[in-house]
Every structure is written in structure tokens, then in C-alpha cells.
Design a protein around this motif. Structure first.
Motif, PDB file in Angstrom:
ATOM      1  N   LYS A 105       0.922  -1.192  -0.079  1.00 44.19           N
ATOM      2  CA  LYS A 105       0.061  -0.016   0.157  1.00 44.19           C
ATOM      3  C   LYS A 105       0.905   1.540   0.044  1.00 44.19           C
ATOM      4  O   LYS A 105       0.627   2.402  -0.674  1.00 44.19           O
ATOM      5  N   LEU A 106       1.995   1.265   0.699  1.00 43.58           N
ATOM      6  CA  LEU A 106       3.066   2.316   0.757  1.00 43.58           C
ATOM      7  C   LEU A 106       3.441   2.531  -0.735  1.00 43.58           C
ATOM      8  O   LEU A 106       3.753   3.771  -0.993  1.00 43.58           O
ATOM      9  N   TYR A 107       3.929   1.535  -1.182  1.00 44.90           N
ATOM     10  CA  TYR A 107       4.271   1.628  -2.588  1.00 44.90           C
ATOM     11  C   TYR A 107       3.314   2.279  -3.750  1.00 44.90           C
ATOM     12  O   TYR A 107       3.622   3.265  -4.461  1.00 44.90           O
ATOM     13  N   VAL A 108       2.161   1.848  -3.521  1.00 41.82           N
ATOM     14  CA  VAL A 108       1.448   2.205  -4.407  1.00 41.82           C
ATOM     15  C   VAL A 108       0.837   3.833  -4.333  1.00 41.82           C
ATOM     16  O   VAL A 108       0.691   4.483  -4.945  1.00 41.82           O
ATOM     17  N   GLY A 109       0.896   4.070  -2.764  1.00 39.54           N
ATOM     18  CA  GLY A 109       0.611   5.446  -2.447  1.00 39.54           C
ATOM     19  C   GLY A 109       1.802   6.409  -3.042  1.00 39.54           C
ATOM     20  O   GLY A 109       1.556   7.459  -3.535  1.00 39.54           O
ATOM     21  N   LEU A 110       3.005   5.960  -2.759  1.00 37.28           N
ATOM     22  CA  LEU A 110       4.081   6.980  -3.426  1.00 37.28           C
ATOM     23  C   LEU A 110       4.171   6.900  -5.019  1.00 37.28           C
ATOM     24  O   LEU A 110       4.215   8.055  -5.629  1.00 37.28           O
ATOM     25  N   LEU A 111       3.531   5.823  -5.745  1.00 34.36           N
ATOM     26  CA  LEU A 111       3.398   6.002  -6.837  1.00 34.36           C
ATOM     27  C   LEU A 111       2.363   6.936  -7.579  1.00 34.36           C
ATOM     28  O   LEU A 111       2.474   7.547  -8.502  1.00 34.36           O
TER      29      LEU A 111
ATOM     30  N   ALA B  79      -4.391  -2.359  -7.333  1.00 35.66           N
ATOM     31  CA  ALA B  79      -3.303  -1.443  -7.219  1.00 35.66           C
ATOM     32  C   ALA B  79      -3.304  -0.663  -8.745  1.00 35.66           C
ATOM     33  O   ALA B  79      -3.192   0.747  -8.752  1.00 35.66           O
ATOM     34  N   MET B  80      -3.505  -1.395  -9.831  1.00 36.94           N
ATOM     35  CA  MET B  80      -3.574  -0.634 -11.000  1.00 36.94           C
ATOM     36  C   MET B  80      -4.886   0.269 -10.972  1.00 36.94           C
ATOM     37  O   MET B  80      -4.754   1.518 -11.659  1.00 36.94           O
ATOM     38  N   GLY B  81      -5.897  -0.101 -10.282  1.00 41.00           N
ATOM     39  CA  GLY B  81      -7.240   0.900 -10.360  1.00 41.00           C
ATOM     40  C   GLY B  81      -6.927   2.112  -9.624  1.00 41.00           C
ATOM     41  O   GLY B  81      -7.269   3.077 -10.061  1.00 41.00           O
ATOM     42  N   THR B  82      -5.928   1.830  -8.357  1.00 43.76           N
ATOM     43  CA  THR B  82      -5.536   3.204  -7.808  1.00 43.76           C
ATOM     44  C   THR B  82      -4.918   4.212  -8.669  1.00 43.76           C
ATOM     45  O   THR B  82      -5.052   5.423  -8.686  1.00 43.76           O
ATOM     46  N   ILE B  83      -3.998   3.697  -9.167  1.00 41.50           N
ATOM     47  CA  ILE B  83      -2.820   4.413 -10.145  1.00 41.50           C
ATOM     48  C   ILE B  83      -3.939   5.023 -11.133  1.00 41.50           C
ATOM     49  O   ILE B  83      -3.483   6.252 -11.254  1.00 41.50           O
ATOM     50  N   MET B  84      -4.766   4.345 -11.975  1.00 41.36           N
ATOM     51  CA  MET B  84      -5.417   4.814 -12.980  1.00 41.36           C
ATOM     52  C   MET B  84      -6.322   5.867 -12.596  1.00 41.36           C
ATOM     53  O   MET B  84      -6.870   6.806 -13.334  1.00 41.36           O
ATOM     54  N   ALA B  85      -6.827   5.888 -11.154  1.00 34.21           N
ATOM     55  CA  ALA B  85      -7.736   6.822 -10.865  1.00 34.21           C
ATOM     56  C   ALA B  85      -7.108   8.183 -10.669  1.00 34.21           C
ATOM     57  O   ALA B  85      -7.649   9.152 -10.154  1.00 34.21           O
TER      58      ALA B  85
END
Length: 404
Positions: A10-16, A136-142
């Protein structure tokens, strides 16, 4: 399953996601800032279209180049190099005092910013297991929607209060802070080098691009991209100069449009999965056409009336693209998917740049300070949408035949 592992993911996804937020904001903020650029730098609609298209053009070229060496470097180190260039070129945008200096800065920003997105997606693929990768991809795409709701209105508010340069200062500062967190918290991600040389990859990509059954998907992508980017760069200038709203009211167009787009996009994705691309594409396309016509032909209306039209325009332009992308992803085989997407996204950048430049060539500013020929651009966009309909039908039929 270790809770520590999930927290790290979750931390990595948040950073990206943070990196993507500032990267996307740098790309999209130029369009709503159009009236301020045209007024403060005293540039013409044609010159503004050059500013708007320069980023996409350089990003498209670099996207193709990146596909040749994408797996040759440690991804964390490569991302930090890109972020360094992104921060410097965004600062150059903030310091630009002439059209030509700003144009060069935007071209350079596209070189670095255009590659950050595929690198971010590659890092997500490396760090997040497949069973949790979809979320994770959905979060980045949002991030794009989040940028529309929060980033653009905030950037416009800062520009209205202190000037557009401070918007780019903010983006640079945010990206710098995110870079420090990347250095400290993101693990090194070495890659396994393949035996294929850049020349071999280039030949493979070139051959794939020339395959006959991929020409229709590429043309479909470019048609709908051009249909939208004929209009996007001049939505704000037209709203100020022709419709009559103030520069400080532009942020409401993007804030309200972004909110409705977020919720409608999620619903459209669900409906597309359930009923298929064809059944969602038809109503989305035909409902979008009246909104295109209205926005490009109206003048001197109240802000409340404009918000209804602009929100409908943004929502429907976005919704019709979801079934299009869903259909396009069915074209390549698994082994062709990477090269296909690299070419597809590069062609999307090229199409947006060419459409923006073409619109800037046709749109002029009359003696009263209003934009002329935006109605013509709207009519051309509608025609391209109808051509896209024919291409969509043909591709859908071809894919049905291939599936037997």
C-alpha cells in the motif's frame, strides 16, 4: 499473508500515485490555464495550440523510444532520473518569460513526463502480486480523475491568486518531495536484461505496427483521440472569451465535471463488462454529440447553464472512450500486447498533438477578442465521431469473425 507485506505494498502504491498526480497535473493544467497564457504572454490561439501539442508530441516520440530499452535499467534509478528531469523542466516552465522559452520547456517536460507513466506501471507490476495487482492498477489509474477534481481547481486557484508561474512551482515542489520519499522508501528494482538488442526490438515493433489487422485498431484510437483534442485545449479560452465567464470561474468546470466523471466512469466500466462494448458505446456516442454541438456553438450564457453543458460534455466524451479501449485491448495476442500498447499510446499522443495543432491553425481571435471557428471545430469533431462509429463497427465485426 503478512500484514507488513500488505502495508508495504500500500505504501508503494501510495508513493507511485503521488508521482502520477504531479505528472498528470503538469500535463493537463496547461489547457485550463489557456486564457491566462494568452493574456499574460500575449500569444495567439495558434501559438497556444503549439504549447498544448508540444508535450504530447515529445511524449509520443519518447514512448516509442522507451519501448526499446524499457527492461534495461534498474526501474527505481531510472524513475529518479526521469523525476529529476521532470522537476527541472517544470521549473523552467515556471520561469519562462516568453512564448518560445515556454515552448522549449514544454517539449522537454514531455520527454521526461511522458515516460514516467509506463515506468510507474512497470514498477507496480514488479512489486505487487497478480492477485492484488488489479486494485493497485485501479488506484494508479484513478489518479487522472483525482487530478481533475482536486489538482486542476487548486492549480487554477493558485494561478488566479498569484499567477500561473506559481502553479508550476507547486508541481515542481510536490514532485521534489515525492522524489525524496521514493529515494527513502521504494526498494531497488533491478531487471533481467534480455538478449534482444534495441535494433531487434525496433524491427519487431515496426513489423507489428505494419500488420494489416492492427491498422484498424490504430486508426480507431487516433480518430477518437483527435475528436476530443480538437476541443480540449480551447474549452477554457472559449468559455472566457465567447461564453463570458471569468477566469476565476474556470475551476468550477473541471471540479464539477471531474466529480461526475469519476462516478460515471466506474459505472460505465461495470456496464461494459456486463453488457459488452457495443451496447454501451452506441448510447454514449450519440448522447455525446449534442453536448459537443452545444458547447462549441453557445455564447453569453450563465455559469449555471454552462456547467450543465460542460459536465455533460466531459462525462460523455470520457464514457464513450471506455468501450472503445475495451474493444481495442481484444485485438492483440498475449505475446503482442506490450508492443501493441506501446504503439497505441504513442499514436494517441501523436493524434492529440496533431488535432490540437490543427485546431489552433483554424481558430482565430477577432477584433472583439472572441474566438472564431470554434463552431467549425465542433462540427469536425462530430464528423470524426461518426467516422469512429463506422470504424468501431468494422473492428467489432472483425474480432467476432476471428473468435469464430
Amino acid at each position: 499473508m503478512s500484514q507488513d507485506l500488505i502495508r508495504r505494498e500500500k505504501l508503494y502504491v501510495g508513493l507511485l500515485t503521488g508521482i502520477q498526480f504531479f505528472n498528470i497535473l503538469d500535463f493537463v493544467i496547461l489547457l485550463p490555464l489557456g486564457p491566462l497564457f494568452m493574456r499574460t504572454l500575449q500569444i495567439t490561439p495558434g501559438q497556444f495550440s503549439m504549447l498544448a501539442s508540444s508535450y504530447s508530441l515529445s511524449a509520443g516520440i519518447m514512448g516509442l523510444i522507451y519501448s526499446l530499452f524499457a527492461d534495461s535499467f534498474d526501474r527505481k534509478k531510472f524513475l529518479l532520473i526521469l523525476l529529476s528531469g521532470f522537476i527541472i523542466t517544470t521549473l523552467a516552465c515556471a520561469l519562462a518569460k516568453s512564448f518560445h522559452f515556454l515552448l522549449i520547456a514544454r517539449i522537454l517536460a514531455g520527454i521526461f513526463g511522458g515516460i514516467i507513466t509506463p515506468v510507474v506501471y512497470a514498477i507496480v507490476t514488479d512489486l505487487i502480486p497478480f492477485k492484488r495487482r488489479g486494485r493497485a492498477m485501479g488506484t494508479i489509474m484513478a489518479t487522472f480523475s483525482i487530478t481533475s477534481i482536486f489538482g486542476i481547481p487548486t492549480g487554477l486557484a493558485i494561478a488566479n491568486a498569484w499567477g500561473w508561474r506559481y502553479t508550476f512551482f507547486l508541481i515542481s515542489a510536490g514532485a521534489f518531495f515525492a522524489s525524496l520519499l521514493i529515494i527513502k522508501l521504494l526498494p531497488s528494482i533491478p531487471v533481467t536484461k534480455t538478449i534482444n538488442t534495441a535494433t531487434e526490438k525496433l524491427i519487431k515493433t515496426f513489423k507489428l505496427g505494419l500488420q494489416k489487422h492492427f491498422q484498424l485498431p490504430f486508426l480507431l484510437m487516433m480518430t477518437f483521440t483527435a475528436s476530443g483534442f480538437l476541443l480540449f485545449p480551447f474549452l477554457s479560452p472559449y468559455a472566457v472569451k465567447n461564453i463570458g465567464i471569468s477566469e476565476t470561474e474556470i475551476k468550477y468546470i473541471y471540479f464539477i465535471g471531474g466529480i461526475f466523471t469519476v462516478f460515471s466512469s466506474k459505472l460505465t466500466g461495470i456496464l461494459t463488462d456486463r453488457y459488452g462494448s457495443m451496447k454501451i458505446f452506441f448510447p454514449a456516442l450519440f448522447i455525446s454529440l449534442p453536448f459537443i454541438y452545444l458547447y462549441t456553438h453557445i455564447e453569453n450564457i450563465k455559469l449555471s447553464s454552462l456547467l450543465i453543458i460542460s459536465t455533460g460534455f466531459m462525462v460523455m466524451i470520457n464514457l464513450r472512450f471506455i468501450p472503445v479501449m475495451t474493444l481495442l485491448t481484444q485485438s492483440p495476442s498475449i505475446n503482442e500486447r506490450g508492443a501493441f500498447m506501446a504503439i497505441l499510446l504513442s499514436l494517441r499522443s501523436f493524434a492529440s498533438a496533431l488535432a490540437t495543432a490543427f485546431a489552433g491553425y483554424l481558430i482565430t481571435e477577432n477584433q472583439m477578442g472572441k474566438l472564431s471557428n470554434f463552431d467549425l471545430i465542433g462540427n469536425i469533431s462530430i464528423c470524426l465521431s461518426l467516422i469512429g462509429l463506422l470504424l468501431f463497427l468494422r473492428l467489432n465485426n472483425n474480432l467476432k469473425k476471428e473468435r469464430g
